[in-house]
Design a protein around this motif. Sequence first.
Motif: not given
Length: 103
Positions: A35-50
């Motif tokens: 999906l091409g997510l970088d480290s920052m994008a993964v963290i942002e995604l996980l924040y949204k999931i939280e």
Amino acid sequence: MADQVIVDKIIQALAEYLKRDAGTIKAAHHLRDDLGLDSMAVIELLYKIEETFDLQIPDQDLVGLATVGSVASYVEGRLAPAKPAAKKTAKPATVKSTKKRKA
């Protein structure tokens, strides 16, 4: 495999973040490689999931969250109610009289 409702919510969050069709995202997709997510994008995604699932993901748990499916399984595990410890039912103590009966 995680509950399909959880998988669908995570895929929807990814689709919104990536601005792409949710139908193109599968549970087997790797967040970075596919999906091409970088480290920052993964963290942002996980924040949204939280926020979506009203839970907190500790930093030490981030390492195991590499695919859409692994994130879904993790969330499902966190949402599952804790199994209560088996209760041991104590037998009521019987009181024996030490007094002798008069005949």
